[in-house]
Design a protein around this motif. Sequence first.
Motif, PDB file in Angstrom:
ATOM      1  N   SER A 131       0.852  -1.180   0.000  1.00 59.06           N
ATOM      2  CA  SER A 131       0.000   0.000   0.000  1.00 59.06           C
ATOM      3  C   SER A 131       0.890   1.233   0.000  1.00 59.06           C
ATOM      4  CB  SER A 131      -0.934   0.005   1.222  1.00 59.06           C
ATOM      5  OG  SER A 131      -0.179   0.018   2.429  1.00 59.06           O
ATOM      6  N   THR A 152      -2.096   2.062 -10.629  1.00 57.93           N
ATOM      7  CA  THR A 152      -2.799   1.695  -9.408  1.00 57.93           C
ATOM      8  C   THR A 152      -2.805   0.180  -9.262  1.00 57.93           C
ATOM      9  OG1 THR A 152      -4.241   3.629  -9.559  1.00 57.93           O
ATOM     10  CG2 THR A 152      -4.978   1.827  -8.140  1.00 57.93           C
ATOM     11  N   GLN A 158      -4.532  -2.680  -6.863  1.00 57.41           N
ATOM     12  CA  GLN A 158      -5.528  -2.984  -5.836  1.00 57.41           C
ATOM     13  C   GLN A 158      -5.473  -4.483  -5.535  1.00 57.41           C
ATOM     14  OE1 GLN A 158      -8.569  -1.087  -8.424  1.00 57.41           O
ATOM     15  NE2 GLN A 158      -9.296  -0.101  -6.546  1.00 57.41           N
ATOM     16  N   ARG A 159      -5.306  -4.804  -4.267  1.00 60.21           N
ATOM     17  CA  ARG A 159      -5.235  -6.209  -3.848  1.00 60.21           C
ATOM     18  C   ARG A 159      -6.467  -6.568  -3.036  1.00 60.21           C
ATOM     19  NH1 ARG A 159       0.084  -8.755  -3.914  1.00 60.21           N
ATOM     20  NH2 ARG A 159       1.701  -7.305  -4.621  1.00 60.21           N
ATOM     21  N   ASP A 160      -7.021  -7.757  -3.324  1.00 58.68           N
ATOM     22  CA  ASP A 160      -8.219  -8.203  -2.616  1.00 58.68           C
ATOM     23  C   ASP A 160      -7.839  -8.954  -1.347  1.00 58.68           C
ATOM     24  OD1 ASP A 160      -7.416 -10.749  -3.402  1.00 58.68           O
ATOM     25  OD2 ASP A 160      -8.954 -10.960  -4.943  1.00 58.68           O
ATOM     26  N   PRO A 217      -3.323  -9.065  -6.975  1.00 60.75           N
ATOM     27  CA  PRO A 217      -3.226  -7.702  -7.475  1.00 60.75           C
ATOM     28  C   PRO A 217      -3.994  -7.500  -8.787  1.00 60.75           C
ATOM     29  CG  PRO A 217      -1.234  -8.899  -8.033  1.00 60.75           C
ATOM     30  CD  PRO A 217      -2.112  -9.857  -7.273  1.00 60.75           C
ATOM     31  N   ARG A 237     -14.374  -2.801 -13.141  1.00 57.19           N
ATOM     32  CA  ARG A 237     -13.721  -1.773 -12.330  1.00 57.19           C
ATOM     33  C   ARG A 237     -14.410  -1.631 -10.973  1.00 57.19           C
ATOM     34  NH1 ARG A 237     -11.791   3.407 -15.522  1.00 57.19           N
ATOM     35  NH2 ARG A 237     -10.923   1.623 -16.612  1.00 57.19           N
ATOM     36  N   SER A 256     -12.640  -2.596  -7.343  1.00 60.48           N
ATOM     37  CA  SER A 256     -12.546  -1.572  -6.295  1.00 60.48           C
ATOM     38  C   SER A 256     -13.285  -2.011  -5.039  1.00 60.48           C
ATOM     39  CB  SER A 256     -13.123  -0.247  -6.802  1.00 60.48           C
ATOM     40  OG  SER A 256     -12.349   0.257  -7.884  1.00 60.48           O
ATOM     41  N   ALA A 270     -11.193  -4.486  -3.057  1.00 60.40           N
ATOM     42  CA  ALA A 270      -9.843  -4.086  -2.666  1.00 60.40           C
ATOM     43  C   ALA A 270      -9.718  -3.892  -1.158  1.00 60.40           C
ATOM     44  CB  ALA A 270      -9.457  -2.800  -3.393  1.00 60.40           C
ATOM     45  N   GLU A 318      -6.173  -3.512   0.004  1.00 58.67           N
ATOM     46  CA  GLU A 318      -4.968  -2.684   0.018  1.00 58.67           C
ATOM     47  C   GLU A 318      -4.814  -2.067  -1.357  1.00 58.67           C
ATOM     48  OE1 GLU A 318      -3.681  -5.990   3.034  1.00 58.67           O
ATOM     49  OE2 GLU A 318      -3.846  -6.139   0.849  1.00 58.67           O
ATOM     50  N   THR A 319      -4.379  -0.826  -1.385  1.00 63.84           N
ATOM     51  CA  THR A 319      -4.165  -0.118  -2.647  1.00 63.84           C
ATOM     52  C   THR A 319      -2.803   0.539  -2.617  1.00 63.84           C
ATOM     53  OG1 THR A 319      -6.532   0.319  -2.947  1.00 63.84           O
ATOM     54  CG2 THR A 319      -4.995   1.671  -4.214  1.00 63.84           C
ATOM     55  N   THR A 327       0.020   2.870  -5.061  1.00 68.13           N
ATOM     56  CA  THR A 327       0.203   3.709  -6.233  1.00 68.13           C
ATOM     57  C   THR A 327       1.672   3.644  -6.642  1.00 68.13           C
ATOM     58  OG1 THR A 327      -1.561   5.221  -5.555  1.00 68.13           O
ATOM     59  CG2 THR A 327       0.034   6.032  -7.177  1.00 68.13           C
TER      60      THR A 327
END
Length: 898
Positions: free
Chosen positions: A80, A93, A95-97, A102, A883, A887, A890, A892-893, A895
């Motif tokens: 993150s 970006t 995004q992990r579930d 990822p 998308r 989202s 997600a 953890e996100t 950048t």
Amino acid sequence: MSANHTPGGSLACVSERAPSEPTGPDEPQTADDDRPDAGPRPGSRLRRAAVGLSVLIVLAVVASVSFTVVTVRAPLPEVSGTQTVPGLEGEVTVQRDAQGVPHVTASNAQDLFVAQGYLHAQDRFFQMDYRRHVTAGRLAELVGDVPEAVQADQVIRTFGWREVAEAEWDLVSPETRAALQAYAQGVNAYLADRGPDDLGVEYTVLGTRVDLSAPDPWDPVDSLAWLKAMAWDLRGNYDDELDRALAFSTVEDVELVDELFPSFAAGGNTPILQQSDLATGDGSRAEQASTSSASFGSALLDEAVASARDAVSAVPVMVGRGEGTGSNSWVVSGEHTASGAPLLANDPHLSLEIPGVWSQVGLHCEQVGDECPYDVAGFGFAGFPGVIIGHNADLAWGLTNMGADVTDFFIERVRDDTWLRDAESEEWVPMETRTETIRVNGGDPIELQVRSTDHGPVLSSALDVDEVVGAPTETGTGFGEYAVSLAWTALEPGRTADAVLAMMTAAGAQDVQDAAALFDVPAQNIVFATADGHIGYQAPGRIPVRDRVRGPVPSDGTWPRPGWDPAYDWQGYVDPADMPRSLDPESGFVVAANQAVLPAGTRPYLSSDWDPGFRSERIRSLLTEQIDAGRPFTVEDMERIQQDDWSPFADALVPVLLDVDIPDSYDAAGQELLAGWDYSTGTDSAAAAYFNAVWRNLLAATFEDDLPPQMAPTGGARWLVVVRDMLERPDDPFWDDRSTVGVVETRDEALLRALVTARRDLTVELSKDPADWDWGSVHELSLQHPVLGGDDVPALVRDYVNPRPVQLPGGSSIVNATAWDASTGSFAVTTGPSMRMVVDLGDLDSSTWVEVTGVSGHPASRHYGDQLDAWAAGESFPFPFSREAVSGAAEETATLQP
């Protein structure tokens, strides 16, 4: 070509390292005295020897709390916040579930693949590094002076995998080269400011024994070379070709050898495509078959096959090998589904270890178009860009091993550094030769002379063994001695990397066919479905054309071939336009589970050695039953079929076993379990435990005295056909035990012996009371790390990196294909569904997936093995794609920025 494809030289990641990923337990797991001991697994010899660590040294390392706090947790990546990644053109970006999978979103293709390389290095770099050392024939540089590693290097250098990959670099498209370069940039961005201890705990442990410097930068060719390892493990009938020769060396009867290798037609099962399904070209170039019998001298076969088998067996198993390596895939059209759109299921059966073979990922362009064409999710390989199996917005696809015959062993006559090209004209030509230097960490370098004929590399000298594998021929020493070479389609440069990228953007049947034309190796069945309602099948692969030859051995690729007769040489390859395909078959479904692709005698010729089709027939039966009942399919129905554990072995054998009279009531207690059994093989089934013990013992009693040890029955589908057919022949010679002089046993005596010994074996292994038996207690999966998983690694390390065993239902050639190897005497799981995926083309976000371990390769990560329990229980996880769904899932996100 040197390792210099990555542009920009040394790349640095300037973000500050502060590992923030949630971790595993704060203390190392300790040995549990009552922990079930699964024992060494087949193929684990290299794993055990790959490190060869000093017990005292490693115990000194792991005895302190710092092993967990510092050594194990140091490699954990940031998942993150903001991270700087040189090589990016814009912001990305990630995004992990909940499972840490990822999903990457970027504005251009370059950034997608840079980010994927960076993430793979974060999560799985040691696995990537291990793979590239194996595929380059440099394993001994990583693990040290270990005999098995040195031998692996010798054989792989003989094959020349790296050289073939170098040649492919110049063959693939500019777009593929750009993707490979971008991926390498991402990997190297992560490596730039990290030492070995920051990349994986494996380096720390290895460093107690060998000198380790910073890993080499990732080269795009490292990714291409991985395709060779995948192709090697998934090649066609190499085992059957050598085993025929091995069997002949002992039984010395071609008819008995043929009995051990029944044809697919003898199994009576349904090929993937029926005549009415076919939409192929003429295929006349591929007409080939032979009914001539083998007449090699047994001494030649014995020594030649032993030489070849020693060499090929030295190659580490990277994906999966043997009869349990297969896969299930099927697709159902929308006319039979609840959503009105197609459903697709896939579960490749491969070797199971930790970290797993696959790496889950989503790759999404912010705006999908010509400049950035990717919006795809599924399963890929750490070390290679893109998605291998999965779906995009328009199409889902699954892969299973086709089993096409793409290898042939040639027996060569050699004299010094020449070989006999044509015996009729006595044409001797020079071999191609080169010298390879194998560097050994902590040992002396090894010089290896590699020799090749026009057929391929000579394997009989790969391990520095005596080149002679047979006596001089009867015509005199002028005809030289014997050697063994290998022709294999993957030893010619190909464009499989192009095919991977092409499949990621395919939208329909023509796109799949175009991509398949580039998919040289390994030969895979492609089953697909489209969002606009079509389902189909496509066979890709580079398939050799073999002429009819009336000679000493069959010319169809089922036996080793005489290299001195040019008539046996390959005559080119099947035209991609002639490869089998089908679109929207009348049945409303397609099933591809390693059975024959085409009806017998149909062109093009692909192989004579197919899976007998018990899994495929069971899947077809379950699909047909539900269609006939008028009940539409759902995602849950597809998952239920994936978990089906009904045994075709029991269906064939139990009625016969129940007819055997067992005089002693104690011995008959096991047989009583079979009466009324529904043939399901759940973990709590006592009948399944007893039946499989009977099957194991029946194989040993029937064939142990007839066949060489290397050919001991594994107990898979082919052996079921063999035994099933033998049941109709009570006096078949194989029933007789040769070790009992003056006595000739028959079928009923062999069956009685197997039933009685199985009862007594389980009394020792489980309990005196059959009511206490259960299949799961003996049918366990013990995942092992490829380097830190062996018995030579101290328990504190081994227990930390290897999950506890899990009990599994199913078995060999069952739809839930958790295979075991009867030749080992153990019921331990050797291969199985490496992942499971169901895709709903009506609502992609309602799709499901699971893999056997987790996305992380770091033992301290909570995602190291967090999918194992769900996978073992037949459960799965949501597979978000849109998308909004990505989202919403997600947790953890991160950048990534230039």
